[in-house]
Design a protein around this motif. Structure first.
Motif, PDB file in Angstrom:
ATOM      1  N   MET A  35      -2.345 -13.460   6.662  1.00  0.00           N
ATOM      2  CA  MET A  35      -1.619 -12.514   5.812  1.00  0.00           C
ATOM      3  C   MET A  35      -2.041 -11.069   6.081  1.00  0.00           C
ATOM      4  O   MET A  35      -1.202 -10.165   6.070  1.00  0.00           O
ATOM      5  N   ILE A  36      -3.321 -10.840   6.322  1.00  0.00           N
ATOM      6  CA  ILE A  36      -3.765  -9.480   6.656  1.00  0.00           C
ATOM      7  C   ILE A  36      -3.144  -9.044   7.974  1.00  0.00           C
ATOM      8  O   ILE A  36      -2.693  -7.900   8.119  1.00  0.00           O
ATOM      9  N   LEU A  37      -3.087  -9.947   8.938  1.00  0.00           N
ATOM     10  CA  LEU A  37      -2.445  -9.640  10.210  1.00  0.00           C
ATOM     11  C   LEU A  37      -0.951  -9.359  10.018  1.00  0.00           C
ATOM     12  O   LEU A  37      -0.404  -8.434  10.639  1.00  0.00           O
ATOM     13  N   ALA A  38      -0.298 -10.113   9.155  1.00  0.00           N
ATOM     14  CA  ALA A  38       1.129  -9.891   8.900  1.00  0.00           C
ATOM     15  C   ALA A  38       1.368  -8.510   8.278  1.00  0.00           C
ATOM     16  O   ALA A  38       2.280  -7.776   8.699  1.00  0.00           O
ATOM     17  N   PHE A  39       0.558  -8.137   7.295  1.00  0.00           N
ATOM     18  CA  PHE A  39       0.716  -6.811   6.698  1.00  0.00           C
ATOM     19  C   PHE A  39       0.371  -5.704   7.696  1.00  0.00           C
ATOM     20  O   PHE A  39       0.988  -4.642   7.688  1.00  0.00           O
ATOM     21  N   LEU A  51      13.075  -3.337   5.956  1.00  0.00           N
ATOM     22  CA  LEU A  51      13.167  -4.320   4.878  1.00  0.00           C
ATOM     23  C   LEU A  51      12.889  -3.631   3.543  1.00  0.00           C
ATOM     24  O   LEU A  51      11.802  -3.722   2.990  1.00  0.00           O
ATOM     25  N   THR A  52      13.892  -2.966   3.037  1.00  0.00           N
ATOM     26  CA  THR A  52      13.711  -2.209   1.790  1.00  0.00           C
ATOM     27  C   THR A  52      13.868  -3.071   0.544  1.00  0.00           C
ATOM     28  O   THR A  52      13.584  -2.601  -0.555  1.00  0.00           O
ATOM     29  N   CYS A  53      14.290  -4.314   0.696  1.00  0.00           N
ATOM     30  CA  CYS A  53      14.469  -5.180  -0.465  1.00  0.00           C
ATOM     31  C   CYS A  53      13.136  -5.690  -1.019  1.00  0.00           C
ATOM     32  O   CYS A  53      13.086  -6.228  -2.118  1.00  0.00           O
ATOM     33  N   ILE A  54      12.054  -5.526  -0.258  1.00  0.00           N
ATOM     34  CA  ILE A  54      10.729  -5.979  -0.676  1.00  0.00           C
ATOM     35  C   ILE A  54       9.898  -4.766  -1.063  1.00  0.00           C
ATOM     36  O   ILE A  54       9.856  -3.776  -0.336  1.00  0.00           O
ATOM     37  N   SER A  55       9.234  -4.859  -2.183  1.00  0.00           N
ATOM     38  CA  SER A  55       8.300  -3.813  -2.574  1.00  0.00           C
ATOM     39  C   SER A  55       6.987  -4.065  -1.852  1.00  0.00           C
ATOM     40  O   SER A  55       6.158  -4.866  -2.288  1.00  0.00           O
ATOM     41  N   TRP A  56       6.773  -3.384  -0.743  1.00  0.00           N
ATOM     42  CA  TRP A  56       5.617  -3.643   0.098  1.00  0.00           C
ATOM     43  C   TRP A  56       4.298  -3.293  -0.571  1.00  0.00           C
ATOM     44  O   TRP A  56       3.334  -4.060  -0.450  1.00  0.00           O
ATOM     45  N   PRO A  57       4.206  -2.170  -1.282  1.00  0.00           N
ATOM     46  CA  PRO A  57       2.917  -1.910  -1.960  1.00  0.00           C
ATOM     47  C   PRO A  57       2.587  -2.971  -3.007  1.00  0.00           C
ATOM     48  O   PRO A  57       1.440  -3.395  -3.113  1.00  0.00           O
ATOM     49  N   LEU A  58       3.570  -3.433  -3.744  1.00  0.00           N
ATOM     50  CA  LEU A  58       3.326  -4.467  -4.751  1.00  0.00           C
ATOM     51  C   LEU A  58       2.976  -5.798  -4.105  1.00  0.00           C
ATOM     52  O   LEU A  58       2.057  -6.487  -4.552  1.00  0.00           O
ATOM     53  N   SER A  59       3.664  -6.167  -3.047  1.00  0.00           N
ATOM     54  CA  SER A  59       3.359  -7.434  -2.384  1.00  0.00           C
ATOM     55  C   SER A  59       1.977  -7.399  -1.731  1.00  0.00           C
ATOM     56  O   SER A  59       1.251  -8.390  -1.758  1.00  0.00           O
ATOM     57  N   GLU A  60       1.602  -6.250  -1.178  1.00  0.00           N
ATOM     58  CA  GLU A  60       0.267  -6.129  -0.596  1.00  0.00           C
ATOM     59  C   GLU A  60      -0.809  -6.197  -1.676  1.00  0.00           C
ATOM     60  O   GLU A  60      -1.839  -6.850  -1.503  1.00  0.00           O
ATOM     61  N   LEU A  61      -0.560  -5.549  -2.799  1.00  0.00           N
ATOM     62  CA  LEU A  61      -1.500  -5.587  -3.911  1.00  0.00           C
ATOM     63  C   LEU A  61      -1.668  -7.004  -4.448  1.00  0.00           C
ATOM     64  O   LEU A  61      -2.787  -7.470  -4.665  1.00  0.00           O
ATOM     65  N   LEU A  62      -0.565  -7.729  -4.617  1.00  0.00           N
ATOM     66  CA  LEU A  62      -0.643  -9.109  -5.104  1.00  0.00           C
ATOM     67  C   LEU A  62      -1.349 -10.015  -4.092  1.00  0.00           C
ATOM     68  O   LEU A  62      -2.128 -10.891  -4.478  1.00  0.00           O
ATOM     69  N   THR A  68      -8.372 -12.364  -2.771  1.00  0.00           N
ATOM     70  CA  THR A  68      -9.748 -12.073  -3.158  1.00  0.00           C
ATOM     71  C   THR A  68     -10.272 -13.107  -4.135  1.00  0.00           C
ATOM     72  O   THR A  68     -11.408 -13.572  -4.013  1.00  0.00           O
ATOM     73  N   LEU A  69      -9.451 -13.488  -5.095  1.00  0.00           N
ATOM     74  CA  LEU A  69      -9.865 -14.500  -6.068  1.00  0.00           C
ATOM     75  C   LEU A  69     -10.120 -15.846  -5.391  1.00  0.00           C
ATOM     76  O   LEU A  69     -11.149 -16.486  -5.637  1.00  0.00           O
ATOM     77  N   LEU A  70      -9.224 -16.260  -4.514  1.00  0.00           N
ATOM     78  CA  LEU A  70      -9.409 -17.530  -3.808  1.00  0.00           C
ATOM     79  C   LEU A  70     -10.615 -17.487  -2.871  1.00  0.00           C
ATOM     80  O   LEU A  70     -11.351 -18.469  -2.743  1.00  0.00           O
ATOM     81  N   LEU A  71     -10.834 -16.343  -2.239  1.00  0.00           N
ATOM     82  CA  LEU A  71     -11.978 -16.206  -1.350  1.00  0.00           C
ATOM     83  C   LEU A  71     -13.286 -16.212  -2.122  1.00  0.00           C
ATOM     84  O   LEU A  71     -14.280 -16.783  -1.656  1.00  0.00           O
ATOM     85  N   LEU A  72     -13.303 -15.620  -3.300  1.00  0.00           N
ATOM     86  CA  LEU A  72     -14.504 -15.659  -4.132  1.00  0.00           C
ATOM     87  C   LEU A  72     -14.826 -17.090  -4.556  1.00  0.00           C
ATOM     88  O   LEU A  72     -15.979 -17.524  -4.466  1.00  0.00           O
ATOM     89  N   ILE A  73     -13.815 -17.833  -4.970  1.00  0.00           N
ATOM     90  CA  ILE A  73     -14.022 -19.236  -5.351  1.00  0.00           C
ATOM     91  C   ILE A  73     -14.513 -20.048  -4.157  1.00  0.00           C
ATOM     92  O   ILE A  73     -15.459 -20.840  -4.268  1.00  0.00           O
ATOM     93  N   LEU A 103     -11.887  -6.765  -2.183  1.00  0.00           N
ATOM     94  CA  LEU A 103     -11.871  -6.089  -3.481  1.00  0.00           C
ATOM     95  C   LEU A 103     -11.758  -4.580  -3.298  1.00  0.00           C
ATOM     96  O   LEU A 103     -11.011  -3.911  -4.028  1.00  0.00           O
ATOM     97  N   ALA A 104     -12.462  -4.033  -2.322  1.00  0.00           N
ATOM     98  CA  ALA A 104     -12.332  -2.606  -2.018  1.00  0.00           C
ATOM     99  C   ALA A 104     -10.925  -2.281  -1.542  1.00  0.00           C
ATOM    100  O   ALA A 104     -10.363  -1.234  -1.888  1.00  0.00           O
ATOM    101  N   SER A 105     -10.324  -3.183  -0.783  1.00  0.00           N
ATOM    102  CA  SER A 105      -8.958  -2.973  -0.319  1.00  0.00           C
ATOM    103  C   SER A 105      -7.960  -3.027  -1.469  1.00  0.00           C
ATOM    104  O   SER A 105      -6.977  -2.286  -1.483  1.00  0.00           O
ATOM    105  N   VAL A 106      -8.213  -3.907  -2.437  1.00  0.00           N
ATOM    106  CA  VAL A 106      -7.354  -3.954  -3.632  1.00  0.00           C
ATOM    107  C   VAL A 106      -7.424  -2.623  -4.365  1.00  0.00           C
ATOM    108  O   VAL A 106      -6.398  -2.060  -4.759  1.00  0.00           O
ATOM    109  N   TRP A 107      -8.629  -2.107  -4.539  1.00  0.00           N
ATOM    110  CA  TRP A 107      -8.800  -0.841  -5.243  1.00  0.00           C
ATOM    111  C   TRP A 107      -8.109   0.306  -4.496  1.00  0.00           C
ATOM    112  O   TRP A 107      -7.408   1.115  -5.103  1.00  0.00           O
TER     113      TRP A 107
END
Length: 123
Positions: A35-39, A51-62, A68-73, A103-107
């Motif tokens: 996913m990081i490679l895709a973004f 591709l303007t139909c996708i909110s890229w900042p929101l999809s990247e944030l999600l 991050t949560l799955l990686l922490l677990i 987590l830093a990337s999310v911030w």
């Protein structure tokens, strides 16, 4: 990406004790890498303009939040099941490092996309 790749290589090069815990760790690290490679490719080739139909900042944030949560677990599970094997301990350490970096990337992603757009300041 490098810390995720090192964590994946460490898990693959070790003899496993708990199959399910390290399968989960492998799946999470590979999915995050893909996913990081895709973004990265979307930003590199500027596909977000096409591709303007996708909110890229929101999809990247999600993606970063969920990844991050799955990686922490996965890192916690890998650390608890490592049984003092050096490869598995190294994999869990690099998993925690990758969690911190995600987590830093999310911030940063939140700060750039949401805070900058809400203030409306243009230089």
């Amino acid at each position: 990406q490098v810390s995720l790749l090192i964590a994946f290589i460490c898990v693959r090069s070790s003899p496993w004790i708990s199959q399910s815990a390290y399968r989960y760790f492998e799946v999470v690290t590979i999915c995050n890498l893909i996913m990081i490679l895709a973004f990265y490719l979307v930003h590199l080739f500027r596909l977000y303009r096409v591709l303007t139909c996708i909110s890229w900042p929101l999809s990247e944030l999600l993606h970063y939040l969920i990844g991050t949560l799955l990686l922490l677990i996965a890192s916690i599970v890998a650390a608890s099941k490592s049984y003092s094997q050096s490869e598995l301990v190294a994999a869990s350490i690099f998993g925690f490092v990758a969690t911190f970096l995600c987590l830093a990337s999310v911030w940063l992603s939140y700060k750039i996309s949401c805070v900058t757009q809400s203030t409306g300041e243009c230089w």
